[in-house]
Design a protein around this motif. Structure first.
Motif: not given
Ligand SMILES: Nc1ncnc2c1ncn2[C@@H]1O[C@H](COP(=O)(O)OP(=O)(O)OP(=O)(O)O)[C@@H](O)[C@H]1O
Ligand SMILES: [Mg+2]
Lengths: 458, 266
Positions: B52, B55, B57, B60, B83, B86
């Motif tokens: 994760r 990219n 993630l 989050l 953005v 990803r």
């Protein structure tokens, strides 16, 4: 419950029912209890029924005596709770015989009526007797004891229902009486009297102004509230914490504040425009205006539909925000991450996934908001008129709420002619609010099991 | 650690912690361009966290702190717009997560999100679904909800959805984790078809699967990379005893840890 009847019943019917038909003798005290409770509840409605309170207790006492003698015959001893009930019932009858009809100074000027004593006595003794009778009928089983609780549970519900009935019964019955096609389709308005001057005479009589006004107000309120409401909901979901708490607080506040406080605040704004040219754009938007039939010049109203709708929109916006936020929050995290991992912006996810997901909640929120707007019409009471100059965005605001209010406190001509339709207007408003509330409930129930279910299924 | 020419991504001294707990303790790995790299290791060793982070993630998770260096084609990923990152590094999750819309819209979601309003949408849908080995099964019902598909089909639609935006790297976190053997086979087929065109990084608990589909293998243990190299070499001639033990399907025995953890899939 004769011997023969019992035997034929037991030979024909399979032994499923555990109720021994001989026990049906206990229907007698059951009936006694029902009579007692009936008289008690009846006395709530009319003092005249009070005269039956002592006879009712006598009947209850006799019916209990019947049951107790039967029990004594079968079991060889007295049923103790039954005996206590019997004594209580007889004692209650005795007390009611002694208590005078008016208790304060023993004359009609006294404050406390005999029924203040008779109603609680009747209800208490009858409920206890009813509960005991149910237990006798169903036998001494655990589920029998459960059943015996029902009279106690039913009593407050019954009392509440009677209260509602008294409150709404009048509106519904009198309201329906005044209902007619012409009342629904005619707008109340006044016409200048033929000799000119300031005097006016009454034109046709009807509630159409109020009906159309309420509908327009509701629609405008939603229109004004939907974007800020949904926007606030999105914001609350994206940035949980402070704003969410602020919105929660506002919701609580607005619910707790008297509608008249809000009404006074809104009226203050209109009042502050006193010096403005009534024909000017802003004045028309806020105050509303009508054309004076004599001079032909624009005159200010107390508030326009637009302004009133804006006030109501402030009241219902938190509801829409809350529902939106709930809908967005219920979207699975996996969907969000899936969208993010595809290089989609938050805005794209919002448009394509999250808002469609929350759409049912938002729709329900709008219906609830509409119902709340109709329930909060008192907040614009000071802005309203009877709508004799028509319904439109910059016309003087009117609603069914004011149609009711004005039959007592409105313009003298209106009050005079519309008095008999007061409860008809009230009934219409009631129907509208009830309809919206039921719609919101149905929507909520329907969307609770929507197809997001299949999402979590695998 | 072997040097591989043509690395599309690299990490250097990557440290990741959740709150005070460090779960990646200085990881440096290359990711070979156009190859399939498999990450294996016992549960909780940090595979998902590593994946994760590639990219971002991990952004989050608010408690997650990342230090070190991650590069994509030599560019620093940490300072890149997440953005945009990803869009170049896609991800397929363990649990199929199709969007509540039609199969076609699912495949085109990323394409449209990235602003492609071109007319080649039909081609993109077909080629992506073919690469994910699901075209034949769904070609007659592209307009139907993706939620009506089986779990295995949903997962392949999710792969198609990721491939549709032509990422340079595709990250997969136990993509077969919730699938039956047949679906797993189709999934492996589709990964094999991606080799060359895409760079694939896949986390798996199935050592056999790792051997079947990957060119390079990364063995992790408790936040460290124990061994990295060509898959066949790691199986035939592992340098570390722990790697040998784990790949043989047994327990991991490290010199400094008495008891190892049993892999969930042998
Ligand atoms: N969001 C989180 N918050 C706190 N700790 C986390 C979080 N996610 C993972 N961890 C911890 O980080 C460590 C590594 O987790 P990770 O999910 O990367 O392991 P994994 O190798 O993918 O395991 P598995 O094979 O079971 O999927 C674990 O000890 C886990 O408890
Ligand atoms: Mg994992």
């Amino acid at each position: 419950m004769t011997e023969a009847g019992r035997q034929s019943a037991s030979t024909i019917a399979p032994p499923v029912a555990t109720v021994d038909s001989a026990r049906l003798v206990f229907l007698v005290p059951m009936a006694g209890a029902i009579v007692g409770a009936g008289v008690g509840l009846g006395t709530l409605v009319s003092n005249d029924v009070d005269a039956a309170s002592v006879p009712a207790l006598a009947i209850l006492t006799l019916s209990l005596l019947t049951a107790l003698s039967y029990l004594r015959m079968r079991a060889g001893r007295w049923d103790r709770p039954g005996l206590i009930l019997l004594v209580a019932s007889a004692a209650a009858a005795g007390v009611l015989l002694v208590v005078p009809q008016w208790m304060y100074g023993m004359n009609v000027n006294g404050i406390v009526h005999h029924s203040v004593v008779s109603i609680p006595l009747l209800l208490l003794v009858s409920t206890a007797a009813g509960a005991r009778a149910i237990q006798w009928i169903s036998g001494a089983s655990p589920s029998g004891r459960d059943l015996a609780l029902y009279p106690w549970l039913a009593l407050p519900v019954l009392l509440a229902l009677i209260a509602y009935g008294l409150l709404l019964g009048d509106i519904v019955i009198t309201g329906i009486g005044g209902m007619s096609m012409s009342i629904l389709t005619t707008a109340y308005h006044t016409v200048p009297s033929s000799n000119g001057g300031l005097a006016i005479s009454i034109g046709p009589v009807g509630l159409l102004n109020g009906i159309l006004g309420t509908l327009l107000l509701t629609a405008m309120t939603l229109l004004i509230a939907v974007l800020p409401g949904v926007g606030a909901g999105v914001f609350m979901n994206e940035y949980p914490g402070r704003l969410a708490r602020v919105v929660d607080f506002c919701t609580q506040m607005l619910r707790a504040v008297s509608m008249f406080v809000i009404a006074a605040a809104a009226f203050g704004i209109v009042k502050s425009m006193n010096g403005w040219d009534p024909g000017s754009f802003v004045s028309q938007l806020v105050r509303g205006s009508f054309t004076d039939p004599v001079s032909g010049a624009p005159k200010p109203e107390n508030g326009s539909f637009l302004f009133a709708a804006a006030v109501l929109a402030l009241l219902v916006m938190p509801v829409i925000a809350k529902m939106t936020e709930e809908g967005l929050r219920s979207a699975p995290r996996e969907l969000r991450e899936g969208s993010i991992a595809l290089g989609a912006t938050d805005g794209h996810a919002l448009r394509r996934i999250l808002l469609p997901w929350a759409a049912p909640n938002i729709l329900t929120g709008l219906v609830i908001a509409a119902a709340e707007a109709n329930g909060s019409l008192a907040a614009i009471l000071f802005l309203e008129g009877v709508g004799e100059n028509g319904v439109g965005l910059t016309n003087g605001v009117t609603s069914l709420d004011y149609s009711v209010f004005a039959t007592l406190y409105g313009p003298i001509l209106y009050a005079h002619t519309m008095q008999k339709y007061q409860l008809t207007a009230a009934l219409l408003l009631l129907l509208l609010t009830a309809g919206l509330s039921v719609a919101a409930l149905l929507l909520q129930r329907r969307f609770a099991k929507r197809y997001r279910g299949s999402m979590t299924a695998n | 650690m072997e040097t591989v020419t043509g690395n599309v991504m690299e990490t250097e001294v990557l440290r990741i912690s959740y709150g005070k707990r460090e779960v990646l303790k200085g990881v440096g790995i290359p990711i070979a361009k156009g190859k399939v790299t498999a990450i294996v290791g016992p549960s909780g060793c940090g595979k998902t966290t590593l994946l994760r982070s590639l990219n971002r993630l991990t952004d989050l998770t608010s408690s997650c702190r990342v230090t070190g260096r991650i590069t994509l084609d030599g560019e620093d990923c940490i300072s890149m717009d997440p953005v945009l990152l990803r869009r170049r590094v896609g991800m397929v999750f363990q649990k199929p997560n199709p969007f509540p819309m039609s199969i076609r819209d699912n495949v085109l979601y990323g394409v449209q999100a990235q602003g492609n309003r071109g007319t080649k949408h039909d081609e993109i849908v077909e080629s992506s679904l073919k690469k994910a080995v699901i075209w034949d099964e769904v070609k007659d019902r592209l307009g139907h909800s993706a939620l009506d598909l089986s779990g295995g089909q949903q997962q392949r639609v999710c792969i198609a959805r990721t491939l549709a935006v032509s990422p340079e790297v595709v990250l997969m976190d136990e993509p077969a984790g919730s699938l039956d053997p047949r679906s797993t086979l189709l999934l492996e087929e589709s990964i094999a078809a991606m080799r060359g065109d895409y760079t694939v990084v896949i986390v798996t608990h199935d050592v056999g699967e790792a051997r079947r589909i990957s060119d390079f293998l990364l063995f992790m243990y408790e936040g460290h990379v124990i061994e990295y190299g060509e898959t066949e070499r790691l199986f035939s001639d592992p340098r570390e005893a722990a790697t040998r033990d784990y790949l043989a399907g047994g327990l991991v025995t490290l010199p400094d840890t008495a008891e190892g953890e049993a892999p969930t899939a042998a």
